[in-house]
Design an enzyme around this catalytic site. Structure first.
Site, PDB file in Angstrom:
ATOM      1  N   GLY A   7      48.000  41.653  32.910  1.00  0.00           N
ATOM      2  CA  GLY A   7      47.240  43.031  33.204  1.00  0.00           C
ATOM      3  C   GLY A   7      46.154  43.220  32.760  1.00  0.00           C
ATOM      4  O   GLY A   7      45.302  43.904  33.257  1.00  0.00           O
ATOM      5  N   GLU A   8      45.793  42.613  31.486  1.00  0.00           N
ATOM      6  CA  GLU A   8      44.727  42.743  31.029  1.00  0.00           C
ATOM      7  C   GLU A   8      43.695  41.653  30.805  1.00  0.00           C
ATOM      8  O   GLU A   8      42.510  41.612  30.685  1.00  0.00           O
ATOM      9  CB  GLU A   8      44.780  43.436  29.446  1.00  0.00           C
ATOM     10  CG  GLU A   8      45.396  44.710  29.620  1.00  0.00           C
ATOM     11  CD  GLU A   8      45.887  45.354  28.417  1.00  0.00           C
ATOM     12  OE1 GLU A   8      46.953  44.681  27.811  1.00  0.00           O
ATOM     13  OE2 GLU A   8      45.748  46.575  27.706  1.00  0.00           O
TER      14      GLU A   8
ATOM     15  N   THR B 141      51.527  47.390  39.004  1.00  0.00           N
ATOM     16  CA  THR B 141      51.569  46.255  38.364  1.00  0.00           C
ATOM     17  C   THR B 141      52.542  45.275  39.155  1.00  0.00           C
ATOM     18  O   THR B 141      52.310  44.114  39.218  1.00  0.00           O
ATOM     19  CB  THR B 141      51.933  46.140  37.050  1.00  0.00           C
ATOM     20  OG1 THR B 141      53.006  47.314  37.041  1.00  0.00           O
ATOM     21  CG2 THR B 141      50.822  46.803  36.229  1.00  0.00           C
TER      22      THR B 141
ATOM     23  N   GLN C  30      46.835  41.162  39.699  1.00  0.00           N
ATOM     24  CA  GLN C  30      46.496  41.748  38.563  1.00  0.00           C
ATOM     25  C   GLN C  30      45.095  41.032  37.810  1.00  0.00           C
ATOM     26  O   GLN C  30      44.428  41.770  37.211  1.00  0.00           O
ATOM     27  CB  GLN C  30      47.636  41.597  37.493  1.00  0.00           C
ATOM     28  CG  GLN C  30      48.802  42.460  38.030  1.00  0.00           C
ATOM     29  CD  GLN C  30      49.382  42.967  36.694  1.00  0.00           C
ATOM     30  OE1 GLN C  30      48.683  43.884  36.017  1.00  0.00           O
ATOM     31  NE2 GLN C  30      50.495  42.783  36.642  1.00  0.00           N
TER      32      GLN C  30
END
Lengths: 183, 711
Positions: free
Chosen positions: B671-672, B480, B605
Site C-alpha cells: 500500500g505504501e 485496499t 495500490q
C-alpha cells in the site's frame, strides 16, 4: 418553519418526489437526508472534489453547490439510477456499461468518489458524442476518444486513492464502443 | 475489451490466492450501495452535530456564549466545557500509546492548538446546526505558543524522541561515519526541506454514535477498529465491552484514520448527553487541522564515496515538529538505514515540540519524505562522480541490512532497478530527445524501500448449513481490497466458489486484527484467516466442528532477518522553460513485495502510491500561519491533490518474489511502496531536464524557478 419550507418537486431517477425543505438545503443534502439516497457523497461541500456530482437533464452538476429549491421540477439522476438510465434495468444490483467497466478495470479503490466519477463519466460520453470541444481538442476541432480528452474532462473529479489510470481505461472502453479508431 | 483484466477462469467459479479477481465489493461501490459512515440509516433520525472550532492557537477559553445558538429553531443542545459529559484527562493512561489514550474534548477551558473544538451544536437538521454554530460566541485569550519549526532551532529546542514510527530508535549508527567521511574522495552535503502535508482522504472523518445508557455503538470511519474501542473506552471511562465500533466501508485513510478524531469523541458525548443518536461529519476545512497531518521537515544528508564509485559514508539527520502532547516522530532516515552498503552510517531524528494540530502517520511515514532527501542526495553524488545513477545504485545495493548487519529475509532492490531500467528503456533515454517545444525533458531514477511489518491478528471462519463459508474479523477495507483478497483466501483454502464466501469486516465484535496501516494489513489479517481456514479444513476432514479460529503473530524470522519491500522508479518529466512548471510525462515502477495476492488490486495500490508521490513531489504543501499555527490553504482548491490530468500513463511491473520468512501467507505490504522514492525520481528528472537541483519540496514553479536562477 412552514413559511421557511417551500414545496419543491424533484424528479429523481424517474420518480417525482415532493419535499418541504428549509430553503437553505443543498441538493446534495436533500438527496442524502430527505430522499434516502446516500449513494451521492459529500467530499468537500465546496465544489472542489466532484464526489457529489449528479446529472440534471443529463448534464453534470455539483449537487453541493446547488440548492434543492433551485431545481424544482428538474430531472435528476443519481448513482442509484444510473443502471436504469443506461437501460440495464431497475434491480438494485443491475450495472450499466460504465458501471461494469469500472468494476472490470478496477477504476476505484475506496469507492467514496465513485458515484461522482460515474455521473461525470456518463455526461462525458454525451459530450464526446456531441463533439463538445475541450482545451485539449486538436486544432481541427474534431473530438476523438483519447486518453487526453478523458483526463481533461475528468479532472474535476478527485480520487485520492489514485485510480486515475484505471478510470481512463474504463471510460475509454465504453466511449470506444461503436466508435471507429478509438484509442 | 482486450485490456480488461481477466479473472483466470477456474472450474466451478473457484478463485485462488494470486488470481486477478475483480473486487468483490465492486458492484456495491458502483451502485451507491456501500454504506460509508455518514450513509448509515437508523430507526431514529440522528441529531446533527456541528463543531465550533477554536480560531486561535494555544489559548484560554474565557467564555462561550451559547444563548443565541440555542434560540435557533431545531437546536437541541450546545455542548461546551461547562456541560459536556465527564471524561478522563487527555493523554491518559500515559502508557497506552497515542491511539488508545483519552482524546478528551470540551473538558477544560483551554485549547491546545488551532481548530480544537470549543463547542458542539446539536440540532434536528444540518441547516439549523450550521446556522447555530455561527452564532456561538467564543472569547479566547491567546497563550504563548511555538508554531513554526524551521530546522534552525537551537540545540536546546531539539529533543530526541523515545522512538520513531515503526518502533525503531531515533538514533542508529554503524561503523565510523566520521572516519568514512574523512576518507571519502567525493562528497555531497545537502539540506532538503519539505512542507507539511495532508492525507485528505475523500471521505471526511465522520461518526454516528448511539447510546442506550449502557452501551455505546459507534459507526466511525476508522482504519483500526481496536484503536477506536480503546480510545473511546479510555476517554469516556467505559468498559471496552460496552463500546462497539462498526466500520464496514471506509472512504480512504492513508494514515489519517488509524485512530479516532474529534468527530468520534464529540458524537459520543452528544449521544450520552441527549440520549439521541448523533452524527458528526467534519467539514473539509476543519479536517486540515483536526485530522492529523505530516509535519514539515528539514533534512541534512551527507554522502561520501571513493572516486571509483564505492559508497563509503552515509549520514541522514532530520528535524521535524512533534505536536505537543501527542508522541509521534517520523522516521525520515528509514531508507538511509536500508538501501546501500557503506563503511560508516549515522542516522539521527530530532523533534521540536510545537503547539500544532496533531502530527501523525501519513501514507509511507518515513520513506515518503525521507527518500525525497536521501534519493536526491544519492543522485547528486552519482552526478558528482560522473556515473550513471542506475549503475551507481546497482554498485552499492546493500547485501545485508546496513545498520544492523542482519541478513535480509529477501531484498530485491537490485532486480527492481534492473527490470525497471529495462522496461523504461533507461539506456536508450537519449533517443527521446532533450526538449519538446518549450518543455525541457529529463529522466530520473530512485530506489524504494519500505520495512515489512507483521502484526498479531485473529480471524474466525465457519461453514454455514447452506454450504457457504462466513469469515469474520475486525479488519477494515479502506480501499485496499481486503474484502477481495480475504475472500480469495477462504475460497482457495476451503475449495469453494467465490460467491459461496462471505467476508464480514469492520466490527469490534469480530476477532481482533491490527486493522489497516503500515502496509501490514493483508499479511497480518490474511495470515490469521489462512490459519483459520486450514484449521477448519482439518476439522472438517476429521469430522470435527464447523467453526475455527486462526491466529498469527510475528515469529523469530522477524528477529533474525531484516524484512523489506523494494522498488525502483523511472520517471520522465517536462519542465516548462518559461514558467518552470513541472509535468510528469511517464513513470515506470518495478516492485517486489513477496507473493502477489491479487494482481488487480495490488496494481491499483501501486498506481495509487505513485499518484500520491506525484502530489507530494509537485503540488502538495501546507502553508503555515505562524501567528496561530493554522494551515492557510486548508481546502482542496488551496491544497492541490493530483487530478486525472496531472497523472500520465503509469506502468507497474510486479516482480514475483518468493519469501518464506515474511509470514504464513508469503505476502508483504504494497500500500505504501509505490509512493516511496517516486518524488525523488521526479526531482532527479527535473535536474536532468534543467540543470537545477531543487531541494525544497513540493517542486512548485516558484521553487524550481528560484533554483534555476541560483544554479
Amino acid at each position: 418553519m412552514s413559511d421557511r419550507a417551500p414545496k419543491t418537486t424533484l424528479v429523481v431517477n424517474g420518480r417525482a418526489r415532493e419535499l418541504s425543505l428549509d430553503p437553505r438545503t443543498t441538493l446534495l443534502d436533500a438527496l442524502r437526508d430527505h430522499l434516502d439516497l446516500p449513494g451521492t457523497h459529500k467530499g468537500c461541500d465546496h465544489g472542489q472534489c466532484g464526489a457529489c456530482t449528479v446529472l440534471i437533464g443529463g448534464e453534470r452538476v455539483l449537487s453541493c453547490l446547488a440548492l434543492a429549491v433551485m431545481h424544482d421540477g428538474d430531472e435528476i439522476t443519481t448513482v442509484e439510477g444510473l443502471a436504469a438510465r443506461a437501460g440495464a434495468g431497475d434491480a438494485p444490483e443491475a450495472l450499466g456499461a460504465l458501471q461494469a467497466a469500472f468494476v472490470a478495470h478496477d477504476a476505484f479503490q475506496c469507492g467514496f468518489c465513485t458515484s461522482g466519477q460515474l455521473c461525470s463519466a456518463t455526461a462525458l460520453l454525451a459530450e464526446l458524442a456531441r463533439g463538445d470541444l475541450s482545451v485539449v481538442t486538436p486544432d481541427d476541432d474534431t473530438v476523438r476518444v483519447t486518453g487526453d480528452e478523458i483526463r481533461e474532462r475528468m479532472a474535476g473529479n478527485l480520487c485520492r486513492c489514485g485510480a486515475y489510470p484505471n478510470l481512463v481505461a474504463a471510460i475509454a472502453e465504453v466511449a470506444g464502443q461503436g466508435e471507429e479508431g478509438a484509442s | 475489451m482486450s485490456d480488461t483484466p481477466q479473472t483466470t477462469p477456474r472450474e466451478g467459479g473457484r478463485a485462488a490466492i494470486g488470481d486477478a479477481v475483480p473486487r468483490v465489493d465492486g458492484p456495491k461501490k458502483v451502485t451507491g450501495r456501500a454504506p460509508y459512515t455518514a450513509d448509515h440509516r437508523l430507526d431514529e433520525a440522528p441529531l446533527i452535530g456541528w463543531i465550533v472550532p477554536s480560531r486561535a492557537g494555544r489559548a484560554r477559553v474565557d467564555a462561550v456564549d451559547t444563548a443565541r445558538a440555542l434560540d435557533v429553531p431545531g437546536v437541541v443542545a450546545v455542548l461546551t466545557h461547562r456541560n459536556a459529559p465527564k471524561q478522563a484527562p487527555r493523554g491518559t493512561p500515559s502508557d497506552a500509546g497515542r491511539f488508545s489514550q483519552s482524546h478528551a474534548l470540551l473538558a477544560a477551558p483551554e485549547v491546545a492548538c488551532y481548530g480544537e473544538p470549543v463547542a458542539l451544536v446539536l440540532a434536528e437538521t444540518l441547516e439549523a446546526a450550521r446556522e447555530a454554530a455561527g452564532l456561538v460566541e467564543v472569547a479566547l485569550t491567546p497563550l504563548p505558543g511555538r508554531y513554526a519549526v524551521t530546522g534552525d532551532e537551537p540545540d536546546e529546542a531539539l529533543e530526541v524522541p523515545d522512538d520513531v514510527d515503526g518502533g525503531m530508535p531515533a538514533d542508529m549508527s554503524h561503523g565510523d561515519f566520521d572516519l568514512a567521511w574523512e576518507k571519502a574522495e567525493v562528497r555531497v552535503d545537502a539540506t532538503y526541506e519539505t512542507l507539511a502535508e495532508h492525507a485528505s482522504a475523500m471521505e471526511p472523518h465522520a461518526t454516528l454514535a448511539t447510546w442506550d445508557g449502557e452501551e455505546l455503538v459507534v459507526r466511525v470511519a476508522i482504519q483500526i477498529v481496536g484503536s477506536a474501542v480503546e480510545a473511546l473506552a479510555n476517554t469516556l471511562r467505559l468498559d471496552k465491552e460496552k463500546v462497539r465500533v462498526i466500520s464496514p466501508f471506509i472512504g480512504g485513510g492513508f494514515g489519517s484514520k488509524l485512530g479516532i478524531h474529534d468527530d468520534a469523541v464529540l458524537a459520543s458525548l452528544g449521544a450520552i448527553a441527549t440520549d439521541r443518536p448523533v452524527r458528526v461529519v467534519q467539514t473539509r476545512r476543519d479536517l486540515f487541522s483536526s485530522a492529523p497531518h505530516r509535519g514539515c521537515s528539514t533534512q541534512r544528508v551527507r554522502l561520501g564515496a571513493s572516486r571509483d564509485g564505492r559508497l563509503l559514508a552515509v549520514a541522514h539527520e532530520s528535524v521535524m515538529p512533534m505536536a505537543r502532547g501527542y508522541e509521534f516522530a517520523e522516521p525520515c532516515a528509514a531508507s538511509a538505514r536500508a538501501s546501500y552498503a557503506c563503511d560508516g552510517i549515522l542516522t539521527r531524528h530530532r523533534v521540536v515540540r510545537a503547539d500544532l494540530p496533531r502530527i501523525d502517520s501519513m501514507r509511507g511515514p518515513g520513506e515518503a519524505v525521507g527518500s525525497l532527501a536521501f534519493e536526491s542526495a544519492v543522485d547528486e553524488l552519482a552526478r558528482a562522480l560522473e556515473r550513471d545513477p542506475v549503475a551507481f545504485r546497482l554498485a552499492n545495493v546493500a547485501e545485508t541490512e546496513p545498520i544492523s548487519g542482519k541478513p535480509f529475509a529477501s531484498f530485491d532492490l537490485r532486480r527492481c532497478l534492473e527490470v525497471g531500467a529495462e522496461r523504461y528503456g533507461w539506456s536508450r533515454r537519449a533517443e527521446r530527445g532533450r526538449r519538446d517545444g518549450r518543455w525541457l525533458l529529463g529522466h530520473g531514477v530512485a530506489s524504494a524501500t519500505r520495512p515489512n511489518f507483521l502484526m498479531e491478528a485473529k480471524a474466525r471462519v465457519r461453514l454455514e448449513d447452506d454450504g457457504r463459508a462466513v469469515a469474520e474479523l475486525d479488519m477494515t477495507d479502506i480501499g485496499t481490497g481486503s474484502y477481495t483478497i480475504l475472500s480469495q483466501i477462504v475460497a482457495d483454502t476451503l475449495e469453494l466458489p467465490l460467491d459461496r464466501v462471505e467476508v464480514r469486516l469492520g466490527d469490534s465484535r469480530y476477532p481482533q486484527t491490527a486493522g489497516s496501516g503500515g502496509s501490514f494489513g493483508a499479511a497480518s489479517a490474511g495470515g490469521a484467516l489462512l490459519s483459520a481456514c486450514r484449521r477448519l479444513r482439518g476439522q472438517l476432514r476429521a469430522g470435527g466442528g464447523r467453526e475455527a479460529e486462526g491466529h498469527i503473530e510475528p515469529g523469530e524470522d522477524f528477529e533474525k532477518y531484516a524484512q523489506y519491500m523494494t522498488g525502483a522508479h523511472f520517471v520522465e518529466v517536462g519542465v516548462d522553460e518559461v514558467t518552470s512548471e513541472v509535468r510528469v510525462r511517464r513513470a515506470v515502477g518495478a516492485f517486489s513485495f513477496g507473493r502477489v495476492l491479487n494482481p488487480t488490486t495490488a496494481r491499483s495500490q501501486l498506481y495509487g502510491g505513485m499518484v500520491f508521490g506525484i502530489g507530494g513531489a509537485l503540488t502538495e504543501g501546507l502553508h503555515l500561519d505562524e501567528r496561530v499555527g493554522a494551515y492557510m490553504n486548508r481546502d482542496l482548491a488551496g491544497y492541490h491533490l493530483p487530478t486525472e490530468r496531472d497523472v500520465p500513463a503509469l506502468e507497474v511491473v510486479m516482480i514475483g518474489e518468493r519469501d518464506d520468512r515474511c509470514g504464513l501467507l508469503g505476502s508483504k505490504g504494497v500500500g505504501e511502496l509505490g509512493l516511496c522514492g517516486l518524488g525523488a525520481a521526479i526531482a532527479n528528472a527535473v535536474y536532468d531536464a534543467c540543470g537545477a537541483r531543487v531541494r525544497r519540496f513540493p517542486l512548485t514553479p516558484d521553487a524550481v524557478m528560484a533554483a534555476r536562477a541560483a544554479w
